[in-house]
Design a protein around this motif. Structure first.
Motif, short mmCIF file in Angstrom:
data_model
loop_
_atom_site.label_atom_id
_atom_site.label_comp_id
_atom_site.label_asym_id
_atom_site.label_seq_id
_atom_site.Cartn_x
_atom_site.Cartn_y
_atom_site.Cartn_z
N VAL A 159 0.83 -1.20 0.00
CA VAL A 159 0.00 0.00 0.00
C VAL A 159 0.86 1.25 0.00
O VAL A 159 0.59 2.22 -0.73
N GLU A 160 1.93 1.24 0.78
CA GLU A 160 2.83 2.40 0.82
C GLU A 160 3.48 2.61 -0.54
O GLU A 160 3.64 3.75 -1.01
N LYS A 201 1.29 6.75 -6.85
CA LYS A 201 0.20 7.70 -7.12
C LYS A 201 0.68 9.14 -6.93
O LYS A 201 0.37 10.03 -7.74
N GLU A 202 1.45 9.38 -5.87
CA GLU A 202 1.93 10.73 -5.60
C GLU A 202 2.92 11.20 -6.65
O GLU A 202 2.90 12.36 -7.08
N ALA A 236 -7.49 1.03 0.62
CA ALA A 236 -6.75 2.29 0.57
C ALA A 236 -7.11 3.13 -0.64
O ALA A 236 -7.04 4.37 -0.59
N PHE A 237 -7.52 2.47 -1.74
CA PHE A 237 -7.81 3.18 -2.99
C PHE A 237 -9.17 2.72 -3.52
O PHE A 237 -9.25 2.06 -4.57
N ARG A 252 0.98 4.19 -2.82
CA ARG A 252 0.82 5.63 -2.53
C ARG A 252 1.94 6.43 -3.18
O ARG A 252 1.71 7.52 -3.73
#
Length: 435
Positions: A186-187, A193-194, A223-224, A190
């Motif tokens: 998940v990290e 995505k960022e 998470a998404f 992220r």
């Protein structure tokens, strides 16, 4: 009005530059990526001084075919791209392994001499299209019939990953960190995505037991919410395991990619679950299409211009998929910006491209271009510049070639199992199905 002078499109020279590029310690069912992976850069020069570029796998077996191929190409026209396939058939190549083992370099199913030829032809075809586009002042997508979209969407390609390569191995530093559990995946998502704006996510599975990877996909879904998710265990599961996982994740998966090996097994999974199945392993040649489509084994074909034989064959594949109501998108292996540019040009011309394409490019810290291609909101803008719209950084190309020259042979052939044995000396490539 005086007509413009005709261009001399005769091939006067071909340069082949094998290179080694940094690769992070990404895990898959075969093992782990080596610190460096081989790629081959192809340059085709015309009598008018125009040079086109292409890129493909750089392992020894590809070089052994590319070198005599390059010699035969000189004196021909860059427009004679149909002739590239005849030329490849004329070039002698050692018999390739044709058993049922998974190709550890590409994780794309049974490898044959024909697939090897197509992977080499693809780089020369792209280079010829790039040269022709530059000579005519047209982008490659125009040579393929014209773009139907101005930007191509890509998916974040998530991997289980070590923080670094094993001690004592040469490696470039990266800031991605480890990802070995759902929280780590998940990290990683992220960060993708960022940094790049991706809105869909694909997880390379087949590394840990299915329940562990199922938990990671569930964590991504939490998470998404609403983001398309994919899982690719590279044929590591039995049909029973595949059916079970499809049932557990059917409400969140866009598609399940190659959960099990072979068209008959995929067809059984498809019959027993409503989750769409995608493949880049059981359908990798035109000859494999009839059985797969007739049995309903796949609902999405993941094309790859490298081993389908180029951009024009990719369009041909997409047209066949559209005829039979099968979805199409794009597979990715470790690649640089030339290949990403080529993928983007052909993807821009495919009307029935309804799934974001895969790309390893964000994982590659090195490139041979003067300017890296950029992802904006998860998309790459389609270049309207002549040819592919990219420029070689010759100094960087020399540096990466020098690394190849200095290598003792350890990294000139990709071998994920050998890389894993550095960390786990007793590692043996797992038999499939693994679970």
């Amino acid at each position: 009005m005086t007509p413009a002078p005709a261009r001399d499109l005769t091939v006067t020279g071909v340069r082949l530059t094998p290179i080694l590029v940094a690769d992070p310690p990404l895990l898959n069912t075969q093992g782990v990526h080596q610190p460096y992976t081989p790629r081959l850069i192809v340059e085709v020069e015309t009598a008018d001084g125009v040079t086109g570029v292409g890129e493909t796998y750089g392992d020894t077996k590809y070089l052994e075919l590319a070198r005599p191929f390059a010699e035969k190409l000189t004196g021909r026209q860059v427009t004679d791209m149909n002739g590239l396939f005849r030329l490849a058939d004329e070039v002698a190549v050692a018999a390739e392994r044709t058993d049922d083992a998974v190709d550890t370099g590409g994780l794309r199913g049974v490898q044959t001499a024909d697939k090897l030829r197509l992977s080499v032809v693809s780089a020369f075809e792209v280079a010829c299209l790039d040269a022709l586009g530059k000579a005519l002042g047209l982008p490659v997508h125009a040579l393929l019939g014209g773009k139907v979209r101005d930007a191509v969407e890509y998916s974040a390609y998530l991997f289980y990953k070590w923080a670094s390569h094993p001690a004592g191995r040469p490696a470039e530093q990266d800031d991605w960190g480890a990802a070995l559990d759902p929280a780590g995946i998940v990290e990683q998502a992220r960060a993708f995505k960022e940094r790049y704006g991706f809105t869909s996510f694909k997880l390379k599975g087949g590394v840990f037991p299915p329940e562990r990877e199922t938990a990671a996909v569930r964590a991504l879904a939490a998470a998404f919410p609403g983001h398309p998710l994919r899982l690719d265990p590279n044929g590591a599961w039995s049909t029973e395991t595949s059916v079970t996982v499809a049932g557990e994740l059917g409400d969140v998966l866009e598609y399940l990619e190659d959960p099990t090996l072979g068209t008959p097994a995929m067809a059984e999974v498809a019959r027993r679950t409503g989750v769409p199945l995608a493949t880049n392993m059981c359908v990798t040649t035109f000859a494999e299409i009839p059985e797969a489509f007739a049995t309903g084994a796949v609902q999405v074909v993941l094309s790859d211009h490298h081993y389908w034989g180029g951009l024009r064959n990719t369009r041909r594949l997409a047209a066949i998929c559209e005829t039979f109501g099968v979805g199409v998108s794009m597979h990715s292996n470790t690649h640089l910006g030339i290949s990403l540019a080529a993928m983007t040009h052909v993807a821009a011309t495919v009307p029935n491209l309804h799934h974001a394409c895969d790309s390893h490019y964000p994982w590659q810290s090195e490139d041979v271009l003067t300017e890296r291609l950029a992802f904006t909101d998860g998309r790459v803008t389609v270049s309207d510049a002549p040819g592919l719209g990219v420029t070689l950084d010759r100094e960087r190309l020399r540096e990466l070639h020098r690394r190849w020259l200095d290598d003792d042979g350890t990294y000139r052939d990709r071998d994920d199992a050998a890389a894993m044995r550095v960390a786990e000396p007793g590692w043996v490539t797992p038999a499939v199905p693994r679970w």
